[in-house]
Design a protein around this motif. Sequence first.
Motif, short mmCIF file in Angstrom:
data_model
loop_
_atom_site.label_atom_id
_atom_site.label_comp_id
_atom_site.label_asym_id
_atom_site.label_seq_id
_atom_site.Cartn_x
_atom_site.Cartn_y
_atom_site.Cartn_z
N ARG A 65 -2.05 5.14 2.93
CA ARG A 65 -1.98 5.03 4.40
C ARG A 65 -2.36 6.34 5.06
NH1 ARG A 65 3.20 1.63 4.36
NH2 ARG A 65 3.99 3.61 3.66
N ASN A 66 -1.85 7.44 4.52
CA ASN A 66 -2.17 8.75 5.10
C ASN A 66 -3.65 9.07 5.00
OD1 ASN A 66 0.46 9.20 5.85
ND2 ASN A 66 0.91 10.59 4.16
N ILE A 67 -4.26 8.72 3.88
CA ILE A 67 -5.70 8.98 3.70
C ILE A 67 -6.51 8.15 4.71
CG2 ILE A 67 -7.66 8.68 2.13
CD1 ILE A 67 -5.70 9.47 -0.15
N ARG A 68 -6.14 6.90 4.87
CA ARG A 68 -6.84 6.05 5.84
C ARG A 68 -6.66 6.57 7.26
NH1 ARG A 68 -6.48 -0.24 4.44
NH2 ARG A 68 -8.47 -0.22 3.39
N LEU A 69 -5.45 6.95 7.61
CA LEU A 69 -5.22 7.53 8.95
C LEU A 69 -6.02 8.81 9.11
CD1 LEU A 69 -1.40 7.02 9.54
CD2 LEU A 69 -3.26 6.08 10.90
N MET A 87 0.85 -1.17 0.00
CA MET A 87 0.00 0.00 0.00
C MET A 87 0.90 1.24 0.00
SD MET A 87 -2.85 1.26 2.78
CE MET A 87 -3.20 -0.40 3.19
N THR A 88 0.52 2.22 -0.77
CA THR A 88 1.35 3.41 -0.88
C THR A 88 1.21 4.27 0.37
OG1 THR A 88 -0.35 4.78 -1.89
CG2 THR A 88 1.00 3.42 -3.38
N SER A 89 2.18 5.14 0.54
CA SER A 89 2.18 6.06 1.68
C SER A 89 0.97 6.99 1.64
CB SER A 89 3.48 6.87 1.68
OG SER A 89 3.49 7.78 2.73
N SER A 148 -1.84 3.16 14.10
CA SER A 148 -0.42 2.99 13.85
C SER A 148 -0.11 3.35 12.40
CB SER A 148 0.01 1.56 14.16
OG SER A 148 -0.02 0.76 13.02
N ASP A 149 1.13 3.57 12.12
CA ASP A 149 1.56 3.90 10.76
C ASP A 149 1.38 2.73 9.82
OD1 ASP A 149 2.22 6.40 11.53
OD2 ASP A 149 4.37 6.03 11.70
N LYS A 150 1.22 1.54 10.35
CA LYS A 150 1.09 0.33 9.54
C LYS A 150 -0.38 -0.05 9.43
CE LYS A 150 5.62 -0.90 11.03
NZ LYS A 150 5.94 0.46 11.28
N VAL A 151 -1.13 0.78 8.73
CA VAL A 151 -2.56 0.55 8.54
C VAL A 151 -2.74 -0.48 7.44
CG1 VAL A 151 -4.74 1.62 7.92
CG2 VAL A 151 -3.07 2.92 9.23
N ASP A 152 -3.63 -1.44 7.67
CA ASP A 152 -3.89 -2.47 6.65
C ASP A 152 -4.78 -1.95 5.56
OD1 ASP A 152 -2.38 -4.35 8.06
OD2 ASP A 152 -4.11 -4.74 9.37
#
Length: 132
Positions: free
Chosen positions: A6-10, A1-3, A128-132
Amino acid sequence: MTSLNRNIRLWFRYVLLIVFVIVLGILSRKASFIPLIIGDVLYAAMMFLCVKLLFIRVNFWIIALISLLICFLIELSQLYNAVWINDIRNTTLGALILGRGFLWSDIVAYTIGTIICILFFQFTRIFSDKVD
């Protein structure tokens, strides 16, 4: 998954949590059986989440310091009583954001709310930064 993904999900998770905390905070002011300090604890949590949303990759400890400083400055600003700022505080939104009068108990509540946020983020992996 791209950064970016991940940022959008967070970001989306933080927005949902911010809305949830705001709703709880408003409800805490409507229910007379809930101590006022709970609303102030939730205010600090909301501030923590808003700062984290703006600086999504910054360490939680730095976010805690920034958000606590903002809460303290807003509380200290209540010692300033110019007509223009009191007019803002006399509106519903102005009172919710800026408060109406300085209280030491609010400083304690903001500290407690920030500590709760730190503990929450230390012991959960939801954000966490490691979002699935």
